[in-house]
Design a protein around this motif. Structure first.
Motif, PDB file in Angstrom:
ATOM      1  N   ARG A  82       2.266  -0.705 -17.959  1.00 61.40           N
ATOM      2  CA  ARG A  82       1.084  -0.866 -17.104  1.00 61.40           C
ATOM      3  C   ARG A  82       1.235  -2.059 -16.164  1.00 61.40           C
ATOM      4  NH1 ARG A  82      -2.514  -2.080 -20.791  1.00 61.40           N
ATOM      5  NH2 ARG A  82      -1.288  -1.486 -22.617  1.00 61.40           N
ATOM      6  N   GLN A  83       1.889  -3.101 -16.655  1.00 60.91           N
ATOM      7  CA  GLN A  83       2.133  -4.252 -15.771  1.00 60.91           C
ATOM      8  C   GLN A  83       3.055  -3.853 -14.622  1.00 60.91           C
ATOM      9  OE1 GLN A  83       3.526  -6.927 -18.922  1.00 60.91           O
ATOM     10  NE2 GLN A  83       1.890  -8.364 -18.380  1.00 60.91           N
ATOM     11  N   GLN A  84       4.088  -3.090 -14.956  1.00 60.73           N
ATOM     12  CA  GLN A  84       5.016  -2.649 -13.917  1.00 60.73           C
ATOM     13  C   GLN A  84       4.301  -1.762 -12.895  1.00 60.73           C
ATOM     14  OE1 GLN A  84       8.140  -0.884 -16.247  1.00 60.73           O
ATOM     15  NE2 GLN A  84       9.204  -2.843 -16.556  1.00 60.73           N
ATOM     16  N   ALA A  85       3.393  -0.947 -13.371  1.00 65.33           N
ATOM     17  CA  ALA A  85       2.648  -0.080 -12.454  1.00 65.33           C
ATOM     18  C   ALA A  85       1.833  -0.927 -11.483  1.00 65.33           C
ATOM     19  CB  ALA A  85       1.732   0.851 -13.247  1.00 65.33           C
ATOM     20  N   LEU A  86       1.222  -1.988 -11.998  1.00 62.54           N
ATOM     21  CA  LEU A  86       0.423  -2.845 -11.128  1.00 62.54           C
ATOM     22  C   LEU A  86       1.279  -3.549 -10.093  1.00 62.54           C
ATOM     23  CD1 LEU A  86      -2.174  -2.373 -12.750  1.00 62.54           C
ATOM     24  CD2 LEU A  86      -2.631  -4.805 -12.521  1.00 62.54           C
ATOM     25  N   MET A  87       2.425  -4.043 -10.513  1.00 63.00           N
ATOM     26  CA  MET A  87       3.318  -4.718  -9.576  1.00 63.00           C
ATOM     27  C   MET A  87       3.776  -3.735  -8.489  1.00 63.00           C
ATOM     28  SD  MET A  87       3.128  -7.724 -10.613  1.00 63.00           S
ATOM     29  CE  MET A  87       4.419  -8.855 -10.036  1.00 63.00           C
ATOM     30  N   ALA A  88       4.030  -2.488  -8.903  1.00 57.99           N
ATOM     31  CA  ALA A  88       4.457  -1.473  -7.939  1.00 57.99           C
ATOM     32  C   ALA A  88       3.319  -1.136  -6.971  1.00 57.99           C
ATOM     33  CB  ALA A  88       4.911  -0.212  -8.683  1.00 57.99           C
ATOM     34  N   MET A  89       2.103  -1.110  -7.469  1.00 60.01           N
ATOM     35  CA  MET A  89       0.956  -0.855  -6.605  1.00 60.01           C
ATOM     36  C   MET A  89       0.815  -1.986  -5.586  1.00 60.01           C
ATOM     37  SD  MET A  89      -1.555   0.483  -9.698  1.00 60.01           S
ATOM     38  CE  MET A  89      -3.165   0.257  -8.936  1.00 60.01           C
ATOM     39  N   ALA A  90       0.964  -3.214  -6.064  1.00 57.38           N
ATOM     40  CA  ALA A  90       0.856  -4.370  -5.165  1.00 57.38           C
ATOM     41  C   ALA A  90       1.941  -4.319  -4.089  1.00 57.38           C
ATOM     42  CB  ALA A  90       0.958  -5.664  -5.969  1.00 57.38           C
ATOM     43  N   ALA A  91       3.160  -4.019  -4.504  1.00 56.83           N
ATOM     44  CA  ALA A  91       4.278  -3.966  -3.562  1.00 56.83           C
ATOM     45  C   ALA A  91       4.045  -2.889  -2.509  1.00 56.83           C
ATOM     46  CB  ALA A  91       5.583  -3.722  -4.314  1.00 56.83           C
ATOM     47  N   SER A  92       3.522  -1.756  -2.934  1.00 53.72           N
ATOM     48  CA  SER A  92       3.284  -0.662  -2.004  1.00 53.72           C
ATOM     49  C   SER A  92       2.190  -1.015  -0.994  1.00 53.72           C
ATOM     50  CB  SER A  92       2.913   0.607  -2.778  1.00 53.72           C
ATOM     51  OG  SER A  92       2.675   1.678  -1.891  1.00 53.72           O
ATOM     52  N   LEU A  93       1.141  -1.677  -1.481  1.00 56.05           N
ATOM     53  CA  LEU A  93       0.073  -2.101  -0.567  1.00 56.05           C
ATOM     54  C   LEU A  93       0.640  -3.061   0.478  1.00 56.05           C
ATOM     55  CD1 LEU A  93      -2.794  -2.762  -3.148  1.00 56.05           C
ATOM     56  CD2 LEU A  93      -2.792  -0.966  -1.404  1.00 56.05           C
ATOM     57  N   GLU A  94       1.509  -3.928   0.025  1.00 59.44           N
ATOM     58  CA  GLU A  94       2.129  -4.912   0.928  1.00 59.44           C
ATOM     59  C   GLU A  94       2.991  -4.201   1.965  1.00 59.44           C
ATOM     60  OE1 GLU A  94       2.688  -9.180  -0.974  1.00 59.44           O
ATOM     61  OE2 GLU A  94       4.392  -7.833  -1.312  1.00 59.44           O
ATOM     62  N   ALA A  95       3.798  -3.244   1.489  1.00 61.69           N
ATOM     63  CA  ALA A  95       4.698  -2.519   2.384  1.00 61.69           C
ATOM     64  C   ALA A  95       3.923  -1.719   3.435  1.00 61.69           C
ATOM     65  CB  ALA A  95       5.599  -1.589   1.571  1.00 61.69           C
ATOM     66  N   HIS A  96       2.719  -1.288   3.070  1.00 61.16           N
ATOM     67  CA  HIS A  96       1.948  -0.443   3.981  1.00 61.16           C
ATOM     68  C   HIS A  96       0.749  -1.166   4.579  1.00 61.16           C
ATOM     69  CE1 HIS A  96       3.922   2.656   1.303  1.00 61.16           C
ATOM     70  NE2 HIS A  96       4.391   2.924   2.496  1.00 61.16           N
ATOM     71  N   ALA A  97       0.809  -2.498   4.586  1.00 56.84           N
ATOM     72  CA  ALA A  97      -0.337  -3.287   5.056  1.00 56.84           C
ATOM     73  C   ALA A  97      -0.754  -2.882   6.473  1.00 56.84           C
ATOM     74  CB  ALA A  97       0.001  -4.768   4.996  1.00 56.84           C
ATOM     75  N   ASP A  98       0.246  -2.689   7.336  1.00 56.35           N
ATOM     76  CA  ASP A  98      -0.078  -2.336   8.726  1.00 56.35           C
ATOM     77  C   ASP A  98      -0.879  -1.047   8.802  1.00 56.35           C
ATOM     78  OD1 ASP A  98       3.073  -3.531  10.221  1.00 56.35           O
ATOM     79  OD2 ASP A  98       1.269  -4.577   9.498  1.00 56.35           O
ATOM     80  N   ARG A  99      -0.442  -0.087   8.008  1.00 53.77           N
ATOM     81  CA  ARG A  99      -1.105   1.215   8.007  1.00 53.77           C
ATOM     82  C   ARG A  99      -2.563   1.082   7.557  1.00 53.77           C
ATOM     83  NH1 ARG A  99       1.868   5.669   4.391  1.00 53.77           N
ATOM     84  NH2 ARG A  99       0.896   4.612   2.645  1.00 53.77           N
ATOM     85  N   ILE A 100      -2.763   0.246   6.522  1.00 57.60           N
ATOM     86  CA  ILE A 100      -4.103   0.074   5.973  1.00 57.60           C
ATOM     87  C   ILE A 100      -5.002  -0.648   6.964  1.00 57.60           C
ATOM     88  CG2 ILE A 100      -5.438  -1.072   4.155  1.00 57.60           C
ATOM     89  CD1 ILE A 100      -2.927  -0.611   2.328  1.00 57.60           C
TER      90      ILE A 100
END
Lengths: 440, 440
Positions: free
Chosen positions: A35-53
């Motif tokens: 679950r911790q890894q899932a959260l880190m992956a979610m955070a990384a993805s949000l960061e990678a797609h910040a412009d889109r958001i």
């Protein structure tokens, strides 16, 4: 009952909810690390797609302006790069908090070879209906996954593009992990969010964030448990034995630090013996802070300008307005709080330790405070890392609801062929011997 | 919605409920010793008035017979000297259990001089609606007072005289103590018990003990939280790697020790690989125990006589009837439980430790058992001293509800003039340092 009624769930909604549930069954058995890894992956993805958001948010903001949405609501809708970065940071912090699952609350030998334990487990699937605050999608999704729960979210329609961009990024983040992308999903229409209320058996808890009308409607139209959040009619009681300067500072902060918050005070109660001294300082101080005071006759005699009627005692202003009442004594203050309070947060300012402890014992609210601002009633400030909201219901969870509020427990009993007849017929005896829980 | 609707509370009922609430506010702040003394006084008074109670019960029994009440229900109605003595004993035992109030669950320094704690407190007032079991009045009243709660009880009309005699004795017992006689009260009409459902604000939790229809009606007609007790469709799964003799003993006990109980199994699931061996012993054993078996085709091929349809899988027989299904594997057993279970109690019989642990992790019920009878799902057996019932809801309280299930918690924050603005503006920092709770 709403004459429109609540629509039956569509086949699509049932399919979505079933998928979330299936994913949650697996997620609920995952390890802390997964679950911790899932959260880190979610955070990384949000960061990678910040412009889109941020771009999606700009669309929503443009639409909101075009629709003439009130400035305060437009401000709440905004999710710029800075705010997004803060939300992503919150996801990472949540990842490092202690696992709320698998905590052993009870460990007891019932008889030789028959051992009972009670451990925390996820609720299952959360149904979250909230009004336009797009960072809420990020917080709630992170809280859900961290606590092993699936989540179906319905945000405000003003934030539609933003929410969809966020959810897409979250799912893309989960795609590489052991947590299924189906553990989270978004509803986009009002009909769907209403039909969500019919999904008892698939959804375990409804969390409404919004107006009292919304919460009330939901409570009246579903069998699914609803996290209770009523008004935040919070009080500060200034006792006769008090440090006036400290009390005034607390009062100002409790009202003005963020007046639209549910934990801001709406009524100030002042002991009649200290009222002349206290209000002499307080009235101009509140004026300077831009707060409009409405008071009873006694407080108006001491400088409060406007009139408070009994309606004001129940009012949640969510604004720079404060009702003031001079009370005869401590008991009258308690009586007022019991009658008009919403069981959210109440504070006492006093230098008398016994009086403070009496207040803390006697007041039945989710939070009861001594010599500090009611604005501390908040999951971040309590050290929870995040919160889904503040619950004013009586049963747990109560107060700021963080990870711990999103779990329940289960009993597990391990035996060696034990049967009840042996005990009821006297061949075996219960020992009921408590064992270490491992949390000592 | 019931077309009869729920009546508005009468002035008398409002008056009664207000009195209970006021008494509960005081009771909720009482010490452990005061509550223990109240319980001992209640027990002594029941003892002193045993003749009166038994005589009242005789009246009820006579009336029940005259009205042609079914024998099983007459048996349940009976409160003779022996049963009463047992109930009184239970009250005394409850008195000696650990205080459920004032337990500190969280203790944290938020910042220097700003300390948060979370402690257990009473719920407030319980509204208990139950069908004719007069000893329930004694148990519930004792549980309520011990946990600092007021209680409004409505028992079955068949037990009217008994309940009144019991309540009178309880109040007489309280009269000499620091607990107000108004902390407990009895409703006697159906209209009153319906109107009870409208007392949100005065009653904190409704505890229904009775048919599923009663519980469902209550859930649909009140805003007050309702302790969820649904069906007890409990399962025993016999795995392929199993001690058949032990498993059979567990199965027989789980079905026959008290078949009308909610924790009796209603469906037996058997792994196909062990089914021929297991059912060869089980079928005649169940026959000898007077249990009628209904099975799927595979189990009928192995000796089960009657046919089970898919309706049977959802059926709570509350009788010596057991549905039997042969499953392909462990996962099919889980799927069956997920689909038909009521989240009460499920058990696995297996000698494979890993399989057992997988079952314990995967099954989402209030109680999940390994190698022991489902009949252990009971407050007395768990060491709780007493229970108000077994909750199958997802949120706490869950499983057998004893003292711990009748309390909630509250946050108390003690500061030294702390205000939120100092933190949000960077002048102060949170330390979020956990402190000993004192329960270590």
């Amino acid at each position: 009952m709403n004459s429109q009624g609540v629509p039956e769930p569509s086949a699509d909604l049932l399919s979505l909810a079933t998928a979330v549930r299936r994913a949650a069954v697996v997620l609920g058995q995952s390890s802390n690390q997964q679950r911790q890894q899932a959260l880190m992956a979610m955070a990384a993805s949000l960061e990678a797609h910040a412009d889109r958001i941020v771009a999606a948010n700009a669309e929503d903001l443009a639409q909101a302006s075009a629709d003439g949405l009130a400035p305060a609501l437009v401000a709440r809708l905004k999710l710029d790069a800075g705010k997004l970065a803060g939300a992503i940071d919150g996801v990472r912090q949540l990842s490092s908090l202690q696992d709320p699952l698998g905590a052993r609350q009870l460990h007891r030998e019932l008889a030789d070879g028959l051992v009972l334990e009670r451990v925390t487990v996820p609720l299952g699937v959360l149904g979250v209906i909230f009004e336009a605050r797009p960072d809420a999608v990020i917080q709630i999704a992170a809280l859900a996954i961290r606590s092993g729960n699936g989540a179906i979210l319905k945000g405000g329609s003003e934030a539609k593009c933003t929410n969809q961009a966020v959810m897409q990024s979250l799912k893309e983040g989960l795609a590489g992990t052991s947590v299924s992308v189906d553990a989270l999903d978004l509803l986009t229409t009002r009909a769907e969010s209403l039909a969500l209320l019919r999904l008892d058996g698939l959804v375990d808890l409804i969390i409404p964030r919004g107006s009292n009308e919304l919460v009330r409607f939901i409570q009246d139209n579903t069998r699914i448990p609803v996290l209770g959040h009523a008004d935040g009619v919070c009080h500060l009681y200034v006792d006769q034995e008090v440090d006036c300067t400290q009390a005034l500072r607390i009062a100002i902060d409790s009202k003005t630090q963020y007046p639209a918050a549910c934990n801001a005070i709406e009524t100030l109660l002042v002991h009649e013996k200290i009222a002349p001294i206290f209000l002499k300082e307080a009235v101009p101080a509140f004026q300077e802070a831009g707060v409009c005071l409405r008071g009873d006759e006694a407080s108006r005699d001491l400088g409060v300008e406007q009139v408070a009627t009994s309606d004001d005692w129940s009012q949640e202003y969510l604004d720079l307005v404060l009702a003031v009442r001079v009370v005869k004594d401590f008991d009258e203050a308690l009586e007022h709080i019991r009658m008009y309070g919403s069981r959210h947060t109440e504070a006492i300012a006093t230098v008398n330790h016994d009086t403070a402890e009496r207040f803390l014992r006697a007041v039945d609210s989710a939070g009861v405070y001594h010599n500090c601002s009611t604005r501390f009633a908040d999951g971040f400030r309590y050290g929870f890392g995040a919160e889904v909201g503040i619950s004013t219901q009586t049963l747990p969870p109560r107060g700021p609801v963080g990870l711990e509020g999103l779990v329940t427990y289960r009993y597990r009993l391990r035996g060696e062929g034990h049967v009840a007849a042996d005990f009821s017929e006297g061949r075996e005896q219960f020992s009921h011997r408590d064992l270490p829980t491992g949390t000592e």
